[in-house]
Design a protein around this motif. Sequence first.
Motif, short mmCIF file in Angstrom:
data_model
loop_
_atom_site.label_atom_id
_atom_site.label_comp_id
_atom_site.label_asym_id
_atom_site.label_seq_id
_atom_site.Cartn_x
_atom_site.Cartn_y
_atom_site.Cartn_z
N ARG A 8 0.83 -1.21 0.00
CA ARG A 8 0.00 0.00 0.00
C ARG A 8 0.87 1.26 0.00
NH1 ARG A 8 -2.91 -1.05 4.99
NH2 ARG A 8 -2.90 1.20 5.13
N LEU A 9 1.99 1.20 0.71
CA LEU A 9 2.93 2.33 0.72
C LEU A 9 3.45 2.59 -0.69
CD1 LEU A 9 4.89 4.45 1.84
CD2 LEU A 9 6.30 2.56 2.70
N LEU A 10 3.82 1.55 -1.41
CA LEU A 10 4.25 1.72 -2.80
C LEU A 10 3.13 2.31 -3.65
CD1 LEU A 10 6.31 -1.55 -3.38
CD2 LEU A 10 7.19 0.80 -3.46
N GLY A 11 1.90 1.95 -3.33
CA GLY A 11 0.76 2.48 -4.05
C GLY A 11 0.54 3.97 -3.83
N GLU A 12 1.18 4.52 -2.83
CA GLU A 12 1.11 5.97 -2.59
C GLU A 12 2.00 6.74 -3.57
OE1 GLU A 12 -0.93 7.61 -0.66
OE2 GLU A 12 -1.82 5.84 0.24
N LEU A 13 2.92 6.05 -4.21
CA LEU A 13 3.75 6.70 -5.23
C LEU A 13 2.91 6.91 -6.48
CD1 LEU A 13 7.00 4.54 -4.89
CD2 LEU A 13 6.62 6.84 -3.98
N ALA A 14 3.32 7.83 -7.32
CA ALA A 14 2.64 8.03 -8.60
C ALA A 14 2.84 6.79 -9.46
CB ALA A 14 3.22 9.26 -9.30
N PRO A 15 1.86 6.44 -10.30
CA PRO A 15 2.01 5.26 -11.15
C PRO A 15 3.31 5.26 -11.97
CG PRO A 15 -0.25 6.00 -11.23
CD PRO A 15 0.52 7.05 -10.46
N TRP A 16 3.72 6.41 -12.49
CA TRP A 16 4.94 6.44 -13.29
C TRP A 16 6.15 6.09 -12.42
CZ3 TRP A 16 9.20 9.32 -12.32
CH2 TRP A 16 9.07 10.45 -11.50
N GLN A 17 6.11 6.43 -11.11
CA GLN A 17 7.21 6.08 -10.22
C GLN A 17 7.26 4.57 -9.97
OE1 GLN A 17 6.03 8.86 -7.08
NE2 GLN A 17 8.06 9.83 -7.27
N VAL A 18 6.09 3.96 -9.83
CA VAL A 18 6.04 2.49 -9.64
C VAL A 18 6.62 1.80 -10.88
CG1 VAL A 18 4.50 0.51 -9.36
CG2 VAL A 18 4.08 2.61 -8.07
N LEU A 19 6.21 2.28 -12.07
CA LEU A 19 6.73 1.70 -13.31
C LEU A 19 8.22 1.92 -13.43
CD1 LEU A 19 3.89 2.75 -15.80
CD2 LEU A 19 4.18 0.57 -14.61
N TYR A 54 13.00 9.41 2.92
CA TYR A 54 14.16 9.50 3.80
C TYR A 54 15.40 8.99 3.07
CZ TYR A 54 10.76 10.05 7.58
OH TYR A 54 9.74 10.51 8.38
N THR A 55 16.56 9.21 3.66
CA THR A 55 17.79 8.67 3.06
C THR A 55 17.78 7.15 3.09
OG1 THR A 55 18.92 8.87 5.18
CG2 THR A 55 19.19 10.69 3.62
N TRP A 56 17.09 6.56 4.05
CA TRP A 56 17.05 5.11 4.19
C TRP A 56 15.91 4.45 3.41
CZ3 TRP A 56 12.38 3.99 6.17
CH2 TRP A 56 11.78 4.91 7.03
N GLY A 57 14.88 5.23 2.99
CA GLY A 57 13.74 4.65 2.28
C GLY A 57 12.55 5.58 2.27
N ILE A 58 11.36 5.00 2.22
CA ILE A 58 10.12 5.78 2.24
C ILE A 58 9.23 5.26 3.36
CG2 ILE A 58 10.15 6.43 -0.20
CD1 ILE A 58 8.20 4.15 -0.79
N ALA A 76 6.34 6.32 14.97
CA ALA A 76 5.42 7.23 14.25
C ALA A 76 5.12 6.73 12.85
CB ALA A 76 6.03 8.63 14.17
N HIS A 77 5.89 5.75 12.35
CA HIS A 77 5.68 5.23 11.01
C HIS A 77 4.58 4.17 11.00
CE1 HIS A 77 9.22 7.34 9.79
NE2 HIS A 77 10.07 6.51 10.35
N ALA A 78 3.66 4.29 10.05
CA ALA A 78 2.63 3.26 9.85
C ALA A 78 3.15 2.16 8.94
CB ALA A 78 1.37 3.88 9.26
N ALA A 79 4.08 2.50 8.03
CA ALA A 79 4.70 1.53 7.12
C ALA A 79 6.01 2.12 6.63
CB ALA A 79 3.79 1.23 5.94
#
Length: 140
Positions: A8-19, A54-58, A76-79
């Motif tokens: 679901r976290l990846l799904g928060e990215l724009a579709p072009w970013q996922v591709l 973040y520098t370590w991820g999203i 504080a992070h949900a994912a």
Amino acid sequence: MITDAQRRLLGELAPWQVLALADAPDYWCREIRDSQGGGTVRGEWPDGSCRQTYTWGIAVTADGDYVRARKRSDPAHAATLTWAQIAGWVESLPTELRAEARRHRKSDPGTGARVAALILAPPSAAPAPSEQLGLFEAVA
């Protein structure tokens, strides 16, 4: 393997970013990391959450980390997803899906969104042994 929350976290990215990630993860992880982007989340997350780079991820995290100082283990992070986890997830994708991502990375937004949704879909469950046997019997 990634969890449903990470998917679901990846799904928060724009579709072009996922591709783009599915096509060339090494390059696009660096690009997304260096852009230091974030934004309002669209999915079902705790109230006051936002997507943060973040520098370590999203992460989907509670609002208020304006200097991006939270560590991966912060409650504080949900994912969270590290760049290495994203690269590993991409490597686990079927070759056909990665090829579709490459073909449609710069296509119209509707097509790109459909391909991104396919990439983000949970892997289908493997057929039960009895179903596998039925497949072989049908061929025989």
